[in-house]
Design an enzyme around this catalytic site. Sequence first.
Site, PDB file in Angstrom:
ATOM      1  N   CYS A  38      34.970 -29.561   9.386  1.00  0.00           N
ATOM      2  CA  CYS A  38      33.867 -28.893  10.069  1.00  0.00           C
ATOM      3  C   CYS A  38      32.715 -29.883  10.248  1.00  0.00           C
ATOM      4  O   CYS A  38      32.587 -30.849   9.501  1.00  0.00           O
ATOM      5  CB  CYS A  38      33.433 -27.711   9.210  1.00  0.00           C
ATOM      6  SG  CYS A  38      32.011 -26.821   9.812  1.00  0.00           S
ATOM      7  N   SER A  40      29.739 -29.560   9.433  1.00  0.00           N
ATOM      8  CA  SER A  40      28.871 -29.629   8.251  1.00  0.00           C
ATOM      9  C   SER A  40      29.373 -30.678   7.260  1.00  0.00           C
ATOM     10  O   SER A  40      28.575 -31.265   6.528  1.00  0.00           O
ATOM     11  CB  SER A  40      28.789 -28.268   7.555  1.00  0.00           C
ATOM     12  OG  SER A  40      28.453 -27.288   8.497  1.00  0.00           O
ATOM     13  N   HIS A  43      27.831 -33.713   8.550  1.00  0.00           N
ATOM     14  CA  HIS A  43      26.393 -33.711   8.238  1.00  0.00           C
ATOM     15  C   HIS A  43      26.152 -34.201   6.805  1.00  0.00           C
ATOM     16  O   HIS A  43      25.214 -34.938   6.533  1.00  0.00           O
ATOM     17  CB  HIS A  43      25.794 -32.310   8.378  1.00  0.00           C
ATOM     18  CG  HIS A  43      25.560 -31.879   9.799  1.00  0.00           C
ATOM     19  ND1 HIS A  43      25.106 -32.732  10.759  1.00  0.00           N
ATOM     20  CD2 HIS A  43      25.717 -30.676  10.395  1.00  0.00           C
ATOM     21  CE1 HIS A  43      25.000 -32.075  11.910  1.00  0.00           C
ATOM     22  NE2 HIS A  43      25.379 -30.822  11.722  1.00  0.00           N
ATOM     23  N   HIS A  59      35.243 -27.379   3.306  1.00  0.00           N
ATOM     24  CA  HIS A  59      34.808 -25.994   3.041  1.00  0.00           C
ATOM     25  C   HIS A  59      35.407 -25.007   4.038  1.00  0.00           C
ATOM     26  O   HIS A  59      34.828 -23.954   4.283  1.00  0.00           O
ATOM     27  CB  HIS A  59      33.277 -25.926   3.082  1.00  0.00           C
ATOM     28  CG  HIS A  59      32.729 -26.217   4.443  1.00  0.00           C
ATOM     29  ND1 HIS A  59      32.603 -27.495   4.920  1.00  0.00           N
ATOM     30  CD2 HIS A  59      32.329 -25.406   5.438  1.00  0.00           C
ATOM     31  CE1 HIS A  59      32.135 -27.452   6.162  1.00  0.00           C
ATOM     32  NE2 HIS A  59      31.964 -26.191   6.500  1.00  0.00           N
ATOM     33  N   CYS A 161      35.456 -21.053   8.238  1.00  0.00           N
ATOM     34  CA  CYS A 161      34.072 -21.395   8.589  1.00  0.00           C
ATOM     35  C   CYS A 161      33.820 -21.283  10.089  1.00  0.00           C
ATOM     36  O   CYS A 161      33.114 -20.398  10.552  1.00  0.00           O
ATOM     37  CB  CYS A 161      33.693 -22.781   8.073  1.00  0.00           C
ATOM     38  SG  CYS A 161      31.976 -23.185   8.430  1.00  0.00           S
TER      39      CYS A 161
HETATM   40 ZN   LIG Z   1      31.603 -25.331   8.306  1.00  0.00          ZN
END
Ligand SMILES: [Zn+2]
Length: 360
Positions: A38, A40, A43, A59, A161
């Site tokens: 993902c 994130s 990030h 995640h 997610c």
């Molecule tokens: Zn995510």
Amino acid sequence: MKAAVMRAYNEPLSIEDIAIDDPNPGEVLVKTAASGICHSDLHVVEGGLPVPPPCVLGHEPSGIVEAVGEGVTDFAPGDHVIGCLSAFCGTCKFCLHGRPYLCMSQFLPRLDGTPRLKTGDDPMGQFANLASFAEKMLCPERALVKIRDDMPLDRASLIGCGVTTGLGAALNTVDIKAGDSVVIIGCGGVGLAALQGARITGAGKIIAVDAQPWKFDIARKLGATDCVDASDGDPVAAVQELTGGGAEFVFECIGLVPTVQQAVNMTGRGGTTVLVGVVPVQKTADFSPADLVLQEKKITGSFMGSNRFRFDMPKYVDFYLDGRLFLDEMISSRIPLTEVNEALDQMRKGQAARQVIIFD
Ligand SMILES: [Zn+2]
Ligand SMILES: [Zn+2]
């Protein structure tokens, strides 16, 4: 077990052998089947989220329960599960108010303070209670949901997610009525899921906006009625034209200030702008408060698809198995854990829809 560890920001993840503990009371040990990668995660690698190294990332997982700790009654060995970062305490005012995705106690460390993951004698961080870039996960039970055994686990992982974030923005955060016009800005994994949510609610015009027109084939397959190439002309004018003055709902699924401003300007009188993409915290956006008042426009954020994941995710699995939610089309590649760094590079270049790590 093998895991992909972030040792420092902006460095490749290192594939290491690390130790995972046995389940404490209230915990579940899961053999990871698949984990989506993902934005994130990227990030975090780039230092954009406050997660200190060393830490196992990942995640967006699915897996099969291997063992449960004392007092766990919702899961048993052999159960198929999805993991979600929206763990809930069940007792705070947000949980009791039916908005557990806003729970103030989402990160559920162990009561005795011991680490779930270790490398030698040193504790190892676990991203979002999950750390799914690893062959096994040791999770609080309230980070997991049981799903049907006939759901393919690679596609199930996406629901953990990205799909929940996009689909839930359309199905939970706002109330789209059949026939409403909907604009989706950004045709990545989250945007394509929001687009499918709009189709599932029976939206009328569903307009996909992206600066990479090669994504329009898949957007049309998933339910877009019109596509606007933002690299060719003014996308706001194009949407105004297609909708006769602006859409009822506009979903911004990228997280950039210019596209947030476009989203507000594409929203018609009485319409709602839904901000799904995460804009970096240092940035601000300008729009006219007078327009909001005089045209009664609304702007709302949508976090993690406003999920109640134990209720939503089994429903999304049913949508897939009923043929209403398309997931096969959203997976751009299936890779082993050892190729995670190449996958993060692909993501930096914006070249992949959703890449999924498959564990044996
Ligand atoms: Zn995510
Ligand atoms: Zn709570």
